[in-house]
Design an enzyme around this catalytic site. Structure first.
Site, PDB file in Angstrom:
ATOM      1  N   SER A   1       1.015  -1.711   0.152  1.00 43.96           N
ATOM      2  CA  SER A   1      -0.405  -0.168  -0.202  1.00 43.96           C
ATOM      3  C   SER A   1       1.359   1.240  -0.177  1.00 43.96           C
ATOM      4  O   SER A   1       1.673   0.923   0.430  1.00 43.96           O
ATOM      5  CB  SER A   1      -0.872   0.088   1.269  1.00 43.96           C
ATOM      6  OG  SER A   1      -0.160   0.537   2.196  1.00 43.96           O
ATOM      7  N   ASP A   2       0.507   2.513  -0.247  1.00 46.86           N
ATOM      8  CA  ASP A   2       0.857   3.855   0.003  1.00 46.86           C
ATOM      9  C   ASP A   2       1.002   3.907   1.479  1.00 46.86           C
ATOM     10  O   ASP A   2      -0.271   3.512   2.424  1.00 46.86           O
ATOM     11  CB  ASP A   2       0.227   4.533  -0.646  1.00 46.86           C
ATOM     12  CG  ASP A   2       1.633   6.091  -1.070  1.00 46.86           C
ATOM     13  OD1 ASP A   2       1.420   6.475  -2.433  1.00 46.86           O
ATOM     14  OD2 ASP A   2       2.277   6.082  -0.380  1.00 46.86           O
ATOM     15  N   TYR A   3       1.326   5.611   1.571  1.00 45.30           N
ATOM     16  CA  TYR A   3       1.841   5.263   3.471  1.00 45.30           C
ATOM     17  C   TYR A   3       0.100   5.836   4.044  1.00 45.30           C
ATOM     18  O   TYR A   3      -0.712   6.918   3.242  1.00 45.30           O
ATOM     19  CB  TYR A   3       2.375   7.060   2.608  1.00 45.30           C
ATOM     20  CG  TYR A   3       3.247   7.491   4.371  1.00 45.30           C
ATOM     21  CD1 TYR A   3       2.186   7.575   5.571  1.00 45.30           C
ATOM     22  CD2 TYR A   3       4.746   7.046   4.334  1.00 45.30           C
ATOM     23  CE1 TYR A   3       3.442   7.519   6.382  1.00 45.30           C
ATOM     24  CE2 TYR A   3       5.174   7.504   5.370  1.00 45.30           C
ATOM     25  CZ  TYR A   3       4.904   7.898   6.405  1.00 45.30           C
ATOM     26  OH  TYR A   3       4.950   8.277   8.050  1.00 45.30           O
TER      27      TYR A   3
END
Ligand code: GLC
Length: 735
Positions: free
Chosen positions: A268-270
């Site tokens: 996932s992104d942040y």
């Protein structure tokens, strides 16, 4: 075969089976937990408790984590102080260099030089791996047609075709031939889900694109990365037509795994998992974690929702253990492919790239990324001191002595203080030439007290030529750095116009050098400057590369990977738009603006040279082809250097599907080739087009070519295609 699913050794497979069989649920979820180590800040929250989390076996990897001593100590904790001793992954955004910084990706895309782009990724991987890194969140492959968006700087430009080629080059560069080698990085294709098409050009906003545009424009670079063996893929923050990419099963499981056969890791992104609540599709963190897992996500970056809630999910039956095991297996397989089980400390050795190689490549990449947009009366190249042609040169503007800005955004572990400023590069090039160099900033990049336009004009008045260094600060593009204007920031236009006025009075040439992370709409500058260089952010060797071009030590060869608008009001503007039933014309009832021409300021693929190229002939091996003939046709384009000096031309090949079941773009790039030619030399660029190169998402949403007429055109850019030919795809006799 791709690195993401290259066969594992039997011992690695057995080791992974054994580990999974012995892991508790929490240890499994620990492998899916990716935390920031805070050596860089790349998101809204930071976390300090990762050391204890590692000791408890609750961490699968650290990002924003590099340095031999630091990574060695963190690895020791994981390997020696946890029950199962599973090594950590260390990751960092090595987007355009690690310590040695290359041009920003949009700048490198302007080189159209795939070998160069592969080489800089290779060198960056070697330098980064030498500091303990295993994994980078690069290449960023988000096609973008809206320069308001700050992350246009980080991507490959507006062409899906050029972006596909860049994707392959970058994955090969970062990953090399063997992920287990100590100078490679596992790559991440990011951020899948039309991230480059945010509403209003603002980061993180919804991307409401049609399935046809999604599949024809925004997904192809990611498919190319998968075919090149990319180890991981990162879904984007935004929702895609209402469904956030992080929890978009149709995209992740359906298309990427199901249709493309991707065997690698989704990370996932942040904090994107917990942000599913803000998107309004998850009631709480547990719901968010379950949805992301169900959609196919494997690793949860920084939100720690997987580790916190999926254990309960397994116990109450809302999170399938099989899904978790599959995700854990993919994480462990990546660690095995990187050789971490054989030697967890393998990457903490001397960098595998010499300082000389790194610096040389940085300068070469920088000068090849520079685009010459205007050059009236051969104002360029400037003639050093010979014959006293250039006694005094004034270098004016806030980007002249701004080494720290030259690295651009996502500058990794680069040291801004070591970047060569434009002024320093010019001074080095003129050392001993007898030419005097004057300097005045004139004004800050943004509005501020220390403005002295009068003083800058006075300085310019003393010179035989002026280099005017204008543009954006590094922080004005990149993540969350979107602008509602494509003008110069602050008072730079006032400075430029005052200097242009003074220079005009004395008949002195003004060369504008633009440093920016996006195309800027500057028609007033185009009308008055003698020459204009678009330099993007060129990295550690920026000043030397600019001087190489200014003084003719490099004949500029860059070509625009994005359209430059005349006005923000034209955005989105790009070369491959679909036709309209009322194209721009003199007829009132036609597609137009009342206040500005419909054409861009500079078209896609545009760039000038210090020599001249003549397009002589376009030859096709056949003027028609049965649609089932995969052999395709050969295309040759003869180009002559009709000018006074060596030069490099990027020959561009475009097609247009004249009649189809769907309105097809007015031009589509389907080939490019670089020719380096001496004066008078003729070269031939060769291409091959097969029926699949004419494929598109047809009326019934199936993908493939249709029989019919096509125009094939070749030239120096999309708006200048002197060589044209018709071509026909014939329905299969059998059909
Ligand atoms: C950021 C970016 C992403 C990056 C990640 C880790 O938010 O969106 O591109 O890889 O966080 O730094």
């Amino acid at each position: 075969m791709t690195a993401a699913d290259a066969p594992l050794s039997l011992s690695d497979s057995a080791r992974i089976d054994d580990l999974i069989s012995r892991m508790t649920i929490e240890e499994k979820l620990g492998q899916l937990n990716l935390l920031t180590a805070d050596l860089a800040t790349t998101g809204p929250s930071v976390r300090g408790d990762y050391v204890e989390e590692i000791r408890k076996g609750r961490v699968g990897g650290l990002f924003n984590a590099y340095g031999r001593d630091f990574t060695r100590e963190m690895q020791r904790l994981a390997v020696e102080e946890t029950r199962l001793g599973v090594p950590l992954l260390f990751a960092f955004d090595v987007i355009h260099g690690h310590r040695t910084i290359f041009p920003v990706p949009l700048g490198e895309a302007a080189s159209w030089d795939l070998d160069l782009m592969e080489r800089t990724a290779r060198l960056a991987a070697a330098e980064a791996a030498g500091e303990g890194l295993h994994w980078t969140f690069a290449p960023m492959l988000d096609v973008c047609r809206d320069p308001r968006w700050g992350r246009i700087v980080e991507g490959p430009g507006e062409s899906a075709f050029l972006s596909m080629h860049i994707a392959r080059a970058k994955v090969r560069g970062y990953q090399g031939g063997d992920l287990a080698a100590s100078d490679t990085l596992a790559a991440t294709a990011k951020h899948i889900g039309a991230y480059g098409a945010p509403r209003a050009g603002r980061d993180y906003e919804t991307a409401d694109v049609s399935e046809r545009t999604l599949r024809e424009i925004y997904l192809p670079p990611f498919r190319a990365a998968v075919e090149a063996g990319v180890a991981s893929i990162m879904p984007s923050f935004n929702d895609l037509a209402g469904v956030p990419a992080t929890a978009n099963e149709a995209l992740l499981d359906g298309i990427v795994r199901g249709e493309w056969g991707f065997g690698g890791l989704f990370v996932s992104d942040y904090e994107a998992v917990e942000e599913l609540k803000a998107h309004g599709i998850a009631a709480d963190d547990a719901d968010a974690a379950r949805q992301a897992l169900a959609a196919g996500l494997d690793m949860d970056m920084q939100s720690a929702t997987f580790i916190a809630h999926l254990g309960d999910g397994v116990r109450d039956g809302t999170a399938p253990l099989a899904r978790i095991d599959a995700a854990v297996r993919r994480v462990l397989e990546l660690k095995a492919r990187l050789g971490l089980f054989d030697d967890p400390y393998r990457r903490c050795r001397e960098p595998a790239a010499s300082a000389e190689d790194l610096t040389g490549a940085a300068r070469d990449a920088a000068r090849r990324s520079i685009v010459l947009l205007r050059n009236v009366g051969e104002a360029l190249p400037l003639r050093r001191g010979d014959g006293g042609a250039l006694r005094t040169l004034a270098v004016i503007g806030p980007l002249a002595d701004a080494g720290r800005e030259m690295l651009g955004s996502w500058a990794g572990a680069g040291d801004p203080d070591k970047a060569v400023a434009i002024l320093a590069g010019i001074e080095a090039a003129l050392a001993g030439s007898g030419t005097r160099v004057l300097h005045a900033a004139g004004c800050p990049i943004e509005s501020g007290e220390d403005e002295d336009i009068t003083g800058a004009v006075a300085t310019a008045r003393q010179a035989d030529a002026v280099v005017l260094c204008l543009g954006e600060a590094a922080w004005m593009s990149g993540e969350a750095a979107c602008r509602s204007s494509l003008d110069l920031p602050g008072r730079q236009q006032a400075l430029a116009e005052a200097v242009l006025d003074a220079a005009a009075e004395r008949g002195v040439p003004v060369i504008a050098v633009l440093t920016s992370g996006r195309p800027l709409a500057l028609p007033w500058l185009e009308a008055r400057a003698s020459a204009i260089l678009q330099t993007w952010f060129l990295g550690s060797q920026a000043g030397r590369a600019v001087a190489d071009v200014l003084f003719g030590d490099w004949n500029p060869s860059g070509r625009l990977p994005v359209t430059v608008p005349r006005s923000l009001g034209q955005v989105p503007i790009h070369h491959d738009q679909r036709p309209t039933g009322r194209p721009p014309s003199d007829n009132w009832y036609s597609s137009k603006y009342l206040d500005v021409r419909a054409e861009p300021l500079y078209p896609f693929g545009f760039g000038l040279s210090y020599t001249r190229f003549r397009y002589d002939a376009l030859r096709l091996s056949a003027d028609s082809l049965p649609i089932g003939d995969a052999a395709g046709i050969e295309i040759a384009v003869d180009v002559t250097n009709a000018g006074p000096r060596d030069g490099e031309e990027t020959v561009q090949l475009y097609v247009r599907d004249l009649v189809a079941s769907v309105a097809r773009p007015v031009r589509e790039l389907r080939g490019f080739a670089k020719l380096r030619l001496a004066p008078g030399e003729t070269g031939t660029a060769s291409f091959r087009l097969a029926p699949d190169d004419f494929a598109f998402v047809r009326r019934d949403m199936s993908v493939g070519p249709e029989p019919g007429e096509f125009e094939i055109a070749a030239g120096p850019n999309v708006a200048d295609l002197p060589l044209r030919s018709r071509f026909r795809l014939d329905a299969d006799a059998r059909s």
